[in-house]
Design an enzyme around this catalytic site. Sequence first.
Site, PDB file in Angstrom:
ATOM      1  N   CYS A   1       0.860  -1.195   0.000  1.00 39.09           N
ATOM      2  CA  CYS A   1       0.000   0.000   0.000  1.00 39.09           C
ATOM      3  C   CYS A   1       0.894   1.242   0.000  1.00 39.09           C
ATOM      4  CB  CYS A   1      -0.883   0.034   1.240  1.00 39.09           C
ATOM      5  SG  CYS A   1      -1.806  -1.454   1.591  1.00 39.09           S
TER       6      CYS A   1
ATOM      7  N   HIS B   1       1.031   4.967  -1.865  1.00 44.23           N
ATOM      8  CA  HIS B   1       0.438   6.037  -1.060  1.00 44.23           C
ATOM      9  C   HIS B   1       1.389   6.695  -0.050  1.00 44.23           C
ATOM     10  CE1 HIS B   1      -3.337   5.160  -2.988  1.00 44.23           C
ATOM     11  NE2 HIS B   1      -3.182   3.878  -2.703  1.00 44.23           N
TER      12      HIS B   1
ATOM     13  N   ARG C   1     -12.380  -0.584  -2.049  1.00 42.17           N
ATOM     14  CA  ARG C   1     -11.097   0.048  -2.362  1.00 42.17           C
ATOM     15  C   ARG C   1      -9.920  -0.890  -2.062  1.00 42.17           C
ATOM     16  NH1 ARG C   1      -8.153   3.259  -5.531  1.00 42.17           N
ATOM     17  NH2 ARG C   1      -7.823   1.091  -5.937  1.00 42.17           N
TER      18      ARG C   1
ATOM     19  N   CYS D   1      -7.357  -2.512  -4.759  1.00 44.79           N
ATOM     20  CA  CYS D   1      -5.919  -2.250  -4.627  1.00 44.79           C
ATOM     21  C   CYS D   1      -5.138  -3.557  -4.754  1.00 44.79           C
ATOM     22  CB  CYS D   1      -5.595  -1.622  -3.273  1.00 44.79           C
ATOM     23  SG  CYS D   1      -5.797   0.161  -3.257  1.00 44.79           S
TER      24      CYS D   1
END
Lengths: 287, 99
Positions: A201, A205, A244, A248
Amino acid sequence: MMKQRSLIRFGFSALALAALALASPAGAADKIDPVADAKAFKKFFYDKFPKLKPEDFVNGPYSMDEGLHKQWVEKEQFPPYEFAVEEGKEMFAKPFKNGKTYADCFPNQGIGIRQNYPLFDDKQGKVITLELALNQCREANGEAPYSYVRGEMASLTAYMAFTSRGKPMDIKIPDDPRALAAYEQGKEYFYTRRGQLNFSCATCHVQSPGERVRTEVLAPALGIMNAMPIYRSEWNSMGTTSRRLVTCNSQTRGVPLTPQDDEYRNVEYYLSYVANGLPISGPGARP
Amino acid sequence: MKIKLALIAAVLTAGSAFAASEADYKAAYAAAEAANAEAGKLRNQWIPTATALAAAKKAGDAGDFDKAIAEAKEAEALAKASIYQSISEKKLWKDLEIR
């Protein structure tokens, strides 16, 4: 003879003390410290984007450059999530077959509480997200659970988020080793690379917010949960936090887990906690 | 006569050595499935592994065992890579952590 023994004892004691002294910094480094984590997390993003105000981060990619920010301002005039908020409001008020409503399952009748989710439930011994709490409420009242990824669940959470708009995220981690373990597992999940593309992740991000992956501008991890649920133009519909996370995983060519599995709930707990103090902006709209 | 028999035997032996059999395919598929199940226990299966496994099964069902074995081996290699990733990330994730 006695003197020799004393010397040996003293020697051992000194060695033990030295070992303790050397061991303690490593121990401190491994200690689970959510407060320090949140402080470091915010500092990283504030330093990386010094022009942004803390509350700007909750607008994701729309906070990353001026052109996108203008798009966001225009979108907010006729927001694509508006229908979901209306639908969610009606659903929230409609009684179950037994006459009770969602309001009966939540503190403050479910209004203005989104900022407290996920929470750690000491009776269940696990992290409870708003989506899970809603389905637990349904099942406790004899209703079938909703899909976690879209549709009714997205509308219900959209409405609940809307009633919390502007309230600062306020996630608690109780002094319970199970809660701390869940938080730590969420953190580990966030930074762990997975899928054939070898992405975590954090790859998108933390390392690359504001950069593009193909046509998408990547959102900063800070405040990413504050906007949930979201209407994504790419989906042409509303989606929940579960949706979401699942997408992802797929985008990194990993097989997604089941929505609301431990890993997903824990990573939501971690990401929400480190955004404590930033305002709820959900429901959000994204490209 | 002896020469003819020897030739026939040689041809038959060569055939079994080079053409993939159903048994070879089943063994390759089982190995790939086992590796993918291991990745599943580590909560890190990859989509291309599932795609290769499905392609192996499709080719195996159609009797194309050469293709089926190639796909199964691809799936096994991918599954093993995902296992390696999971095990190494148990330590490596900390390198990415914001501190």
